[in-house]
Design a protein around this motif. Structure first.
Motif, PDB file in Angstrom:
ATOM      1  N   SER A  87       0.664  -1.278   0.160  1.00 52.37           N
ATOM      2  CA  SER A  87       0.006  -0.156   0.006  1.00 52.37           C
ATOM      3  C   SER A  87       0.781   1.305   0.040  1.00 52.37           C
ATOM      4  N   SER A  88       0.474   2.137  -0.833  1.00 54.34           N
ATOM      5  CA  SER A  88       1.045   3.596  -0.677  1.00 54.34           C
ATOM      6  C   SER A  88       0.190   4.727  -0.367  1.00 54.34           C
ATOM      7  N   VAL A  93       0.666   5.438   5.134  1.00 48.67           N
ATOM      8  CA  VAL A  93       1.970   6.117   5.453  1.00 48.67           C
ATOM      9  C   VAL A  93       2.092   6.893   6.716  1.00 48.67           C
ATOM     10  N   TYR A 104       9.453   4.138   4.543  1.00 45.60           N
ATOM     11  CA  TYR A 104       8.425   3.320   3.959  1.00 45.60           C
ATOM     12  C   TYR A 104       8.774   3.203   2.702  1.00 45.60           C
ATOM     13  N   VAL A 106       7.424   0.689  -0.969  1.00 42.31           N
ATOM     14  CA  VAL A 106       6.418   0.043  -1.365  1.00 42.31           C
ATOM     15  C   VAL A 106       7.071  -1.352  -1.981  1.00 42.31           C
ATOM     16  N   THR A 129       9.999   5.599  -0.452  1.00 44.27           N
ATOM     17  CA  THR A 129       9.628   5.410  -2.004  1.00 44.27           C
ATOM     18  C   THR A 129       9.478   6.727  -2.451  1.00 44.27           C
ATOM     19  N   LEU A 132       6.610   9.557  -1.499  1.00 54.29           N
ATOM     20  CA  LEU A 132       6.037   9.459  -0.057  1.00 54.29           C
ATOM     21  C   LEU A 132       6.796  10.270   0.927  1.00 54.29           C
TER      22      LEU A 132
END
Length: 217
Positions: A87-88, A93, A104, A106, A129, A132
């Protein structure tokens, strides 16, 4: 003199994924000291093994990654949690970071990206990522515009600590900060750790938030 082997715990509710990631990390030279599939087992095994890095999924058998992150950090306070999730979503997050995760990633990341991220996390860096990190800092900027209640006076930082803090808020790594300021990587880390202790913060993400709130970014 070789660097000590980094110890890692992998927390994921899918056995095949958990075993595959553990194997990749072991082949890259990490010591995978434990695996877990849920909040309770993660906390128990973190307490027993005290890993340096915990690779955390967001969907677990008995809760979510944010709950497990908080439980793991209570059981192994020196650990750094790197979320590795499919999940993004913004809420996932932010929930993970607020629970204490320092990064974090993905699951679409490559094995090389994952290994580099685990190494960076062990060094105390905040790894996200692309996209994010901006989401997290954007949320902290929004929160910093909310008036805060009057509290105790802020701790006094040295000029050098403030200088390092400003560069942490810009997303620079310890090595990049050292190059810019003419300091060794270890000296920068010492300044960061000193600042974390003074401000009673848990990780670099919280440090970046503090810098933004104080207008240092």
């Amino acid at each position: 003199m070789t660097d000590p082997v980094v110890t890692v715990m992998v927390v994921d509710d899918h056995p095949m994924w958990r075993d595959g990631v553990s194997r990749d990390l072991a082949e890259a030279g990490f010591d995978v000291v434990a695996t877990a599939d849920g909040v309770r087992t993660a906390a128990d095994r973190a307490a027993a093994t005290q890993p340096q890095v915990v690779l955390m999924d967001m969907q677990l058998t008995d809760g979510n990654g944010a709950e497990a992150t908080a439980a793991v950090l209570e059981a192994a306070g020196a650990a750094n949690v790197l979320v590795l999730s499919a999940s993004s979503e913004r809420d996932d997050v932010l929930e993970a970071v607020k629970a204490g995760a320092s990064g974090y990633l993905v699951k679409s990341a490559s094995a090389d990206e994952l290994i580099a991220a685990v190494r960076a996390t062990a060094d105390g860096q905040a790894v996200f990522t692309p996209g994010l990190a901006g989401l997290v800092l954007g949320e902290y900027r929004r929160m910093s515009t909310v008036p805060a209640d009057d509290g105790p006076p802020l701790p006094t930082l040295t000029e050098r600590e403030t200088e390092v803090l400003r560069l942490v808020a810009k997303g620079l790594t310890a090595r990049q900060i050292g190059t810019r300021l003419g300091l060794s990587h270890r000296t920068v880390e010492n300044h960061v750790q000193s600042t974390l202790r003074k401000l009673q913060l848990a990780n670099r993400v919280e440090l970046a938030r503090y810098a933004i709130e104080q207008g240092l970014d």
